[in-house]
Design an enzyme around this catalytic site. Structure first.
Site, PDB file in Angstrom:
ATOM      1  CD  GLU A 189      85.798  46.780 -26.548  1.00  0.00           C
ATOM      2  OE1 GLU A 189      85.247  47.610 -27.280  1.00  0.00           O
ATOM      3  OE2 GLU A 189      85.514  46.634 -25.354  1.00  0.00           O
TER       4      GLU A 189
HETATM    5  C1  ACM Z   1      82.259  43.789 -26.278  1.00  0.00           C
HETATM    6  O1  ACM Z   1      81.209  44.418 -26.466  1.00  0.00           O
HETATM    7  N1  ACM Z   1      83.372  44.453 -26.003  1.00  0.00           N
HETATM    8  C2  ACM Z   1      82.307  42.358 -26.361  1.00  0.00           C
END
Ligand code: ACM
Length: 672
Positions: free
Chosen positions: A328
């Site tokens: 992310e």
């Molecule tokens: C995640 O759930 N951002 C690995």
């Protein structure tokens, strides 16, 4: 042969073949003694008769037994004694001990190494005269003891183990639980009791998520501002982390850390803003979501600090794997930074993915020097990354499949996100390597297993066990047992038993709910609240915080925190309704009516408790919706035509971050 439940699908279960012949009646009776096994072993041969447990029961063990096995044996005795109340006479099991009375004899060839791929197999042979547990390693023997404890049965004559032979080994070598200690700090005791729970269901990896935007939880001696300024004082000392590694290894569990970079890294920047892509100052993040602060991949100081942190941590965590997160990173601060854009242009780095790969390759060098294998979330899977890294698949199975095809090893967490509050059945049916997966034999070998992920936005030490357990036991079975073991109803039946056994290890998943209800109600009579809590579930997936009302310091003490996935009475009601609609049995209808009447009556009682509990008043709407829903269902069962659209709509409306789980079943009653 009668329905053999989970064994029916397991070809390797051999009833009486070459062992003890059984007649039909004794087959059924004997099978019942095996009904609580979870995960289901690879091979169970059921015999006839029992080994009776009395207070003279004890353990004999070889002179070269590992100290780990001796401790585990003594813990086994105390748990057995705790369940049976026999006042067993043997105290601590010692190496070379030859117990006189019939009991459990344990034979191992060597102490196992707590590393990926170690031999965890075991064989149990229970006869009327004694029990023999044999394993190559003490790790296998410890799994065997957990199986044996699950085989404890009782009848009017007392406690016994059923005569049988069990041959067992895991399907996958990597069976993990990830605990996020960063968003909400988790005290040492939480980690320890959950390690015990993991061992009970044969999980063998703790993935410890130690840094986030909301906290840097590991003591770093070379750069102490990281934990001093990034943790609100809530961090693990290096001694405490070592203590966890030892505690886990004593239970056959590997521990490896995650230091999530370059995104999810705000807490690093509080003490070291020079690591950031954009100028600081930075503060510990208090909200939940994806944030922009990101490490600067063009800055040598970043690699200097990372190398220092990784070097200290590599010495604490002996496991060969080291997780670098990598998820992310939206790259907004990279886009906004002039010097980063100039760096990319100068080197012909085409986009942020390539820039992150540049960063990953730098830290891969550091980890390789430290003798560690790098693992990261599936975002790190980029065309130019070498295949000696491991891919942790979370956004979909595709990354896992692609990784395996491209030569990378991988593990699966997509489908095992227990923080999303989905039913155990959803997770249970997710198989890392279903037989129809499009991978050849070599590619299949690269899929090592999976991990349940306990992200901690919406949990605290008080509630976290009730999110991990018992559902993680269902995931543990998926990772240990044969693919064919997939009967959902049978899984739920066994989960109820396992859940209670897990409490013996100090897990708080059942008992804390009662405590939290007493506190909210301000008294001991929590019946009306429990009645409501047992038919609602917290909002699922990412809906709980869709209005961003939660922050890290918010109260996680209210109805959605008391509520759990697989709401007990809702599941019972839904099953009854399904059965009733198929068979129209009067007994089912009567049971349904009883539940509906209880829910109607509960509203007045709930109104009364909320008078002294303003924190619960928001839930009055929910209680009323349940009452109205129950009334229309009862009217329909009484043969009345009912106009229920408005009632159904109201009952489907989330209130106080929870939702009723019986609305669909009532609608089925109305439209039958
Ligand atoms: C995640 O759930 N951002 C690995």
């Amino acid at each position: 042969m009668k329905n053999t439940r989970f064994f029916g699908k397991l070809g390797s279960l051999i009833l009486g073949l070459g062992f003890v012949p059984l007649n039909q009646a004794s087959v059924v009776e004997a099978e019942a003694a095996f009904e609580n096994l979870m995960p289901v072993p690879q091979e169970v041969k059921i015999g006839q008769g029992e080994f009776r447990v009395g207070k003279e029961f004890g353990i004999s063990i070889g002179a070269d037994a590992s100290s780990r096995l001796l401790s585990a044996s003594s813990r086994f005795l105390r748990r057995l004694d705790g369940r049976t109340g026999l006042f067993l006479q043997q105290d601590y099991v010692e190496a070379g001990e030859a117990h006189e009375a019939p009991g459990l004899e344990i034979a191992t060839e060597r102490a196992g190494e707590v590393v990926l791929g170690e031999d965890e197999s075991y064989r149990l042979d229970i006869s009327a005269e004694g029990i023999r547990l044999a394993a190559s390693t003490d790790l296998g023997a410890m799994h065997g003891m957990e199986t044996l404890l699950q085989l404890l049965n009782a009848d009017d004559k007392g406690y016994y183990f059923p005569v049988s032979k069990i041959n067992d080994a895991p399907r996958f070598p990597w069976r993990g639980l990830m605990i996020d200690s960063a968003r909400h700090f988790m005290p040492l005791d939480m980690i320890k009791r959950n390690l015990d729970g993991m061992a009970a269901v044969k999980l063998n990896v703790l993935h410890w998520h130690l840094t986030e935007d909301q906290g840097f939880r590991a003591e770093v001696k070379s750069f102490p501002r990281l934990h001093e300024m990034g943790s609100d004082g809530m961090f693990y000392t290096q001694d405490q982390m070592r203590e966890i590694v030892v505690y886990a290894a004593e239970r056959g569990i590997r521990v490896y850390p995650e230091f999530d970079v370059p995104g999810h890294a705000t807490a690093w920047l509080v003490g070291h803003p020079e690591m950031a892509s954009m100028p600081g100052p930075y503060e510990i993040e208090r909200g939940w979501g994806i944030f922009d602060p990101t490490l600067d991949p063009t800055n040598e100081r970043v690699y200097e600090i990372l190398e220092a942190v990784f070097t200290e941590m590599a010495a604490i965590f002996p496991d060969e794997y080291f997780h670098i997160g990598g998820d992310e990173n939206e790259g907004h601060h990279w886009d906004a930074s002039e010097h980063i854009q100039a760096f990319m242009k100068e080197r012909g780095i085409a986009d942020n993915h390539a820039l992150q790969s540049h960063f990953n390759k730098r830290i891969l060098k550091v980890l390789t020097k430290l003798d560690k294998k790098m693992i990261g979330w599936d975002e790190i899977l980029q065309p130019d990354m070498p295949t000696n890294i491991m891919i942790h698949s979370w956004r979909g199975r595709d990354a896992m499949v692609a990784a395996a095809k491209d030569g990378y090893t991988s593990i699966l967490s997509n489908g095992y996100y227990i923080d999303l509050m989905q039913p155990a059945s959803d997770h249970y049916l997710v198989d890392p390597l279903p037989s129809d997966i499009e991978l050849d034999a070599e590619q299949r070998k690269r899929v090592f297993g999976g991990e349940a992920t306990m992200w901690s936005e919406h949990v605290t030490n008080e509630t976290v066990d009730s999110r991990i357990w018992p559902r993680t036991a269902a995931i543990a079975e998926r990772l240990w047992s044969a693919e064919e073991i997939n009967d959902v109803e049978d899984m739920y039946r066994r989960l109820d038993t396992i859940s209670i056994q897990l409490e013996e290890l100090g897990l708080t998943h059942i008992r804390n709910r009662e405590m939290m209800m007493r506190r909210l109600v301000g008294g001991y009579d929590v019946k009306a609240l429990r009645t409501l809590a047992d038919v609602v579930e917290p909002l699922k997936i990412y809906r709980r915080n869709s209005d961003l009302s939660y922050r890290s310091f918010s109260p996680y003490t209210l109805l959605p925190d008391i509520a759990v996935a697989d709401a007990k009475d809702a599941r019972k009601f839904n099953t009854l309704v399904d059965g009733f609609l198929k068979t129209k049995h009067k007994a089912d209808e009567a049971a349904i009516r009883l539940m509906l009447e209880r829910w109607v009556d509960n509203h007045v009682a709930f109104e009364q408790i909320t008078e002294g509990a303003p924190a619960l008043r928001e839930a009055l709407l929910l209680s009323k919706a349940l009452k109205e829903l129950s009334e229309v269902a009862l009217a329909s069962l009484n043969g009345k035509e009912v106009e229920a659209d408005a009632v159904l709509t109201r009952a489907r409306e989330p209130v106080a971050k929870v939702e009723l789980q019986v609305v669909d079943a009532v609608e089925r009653i109305l439209t039958r």
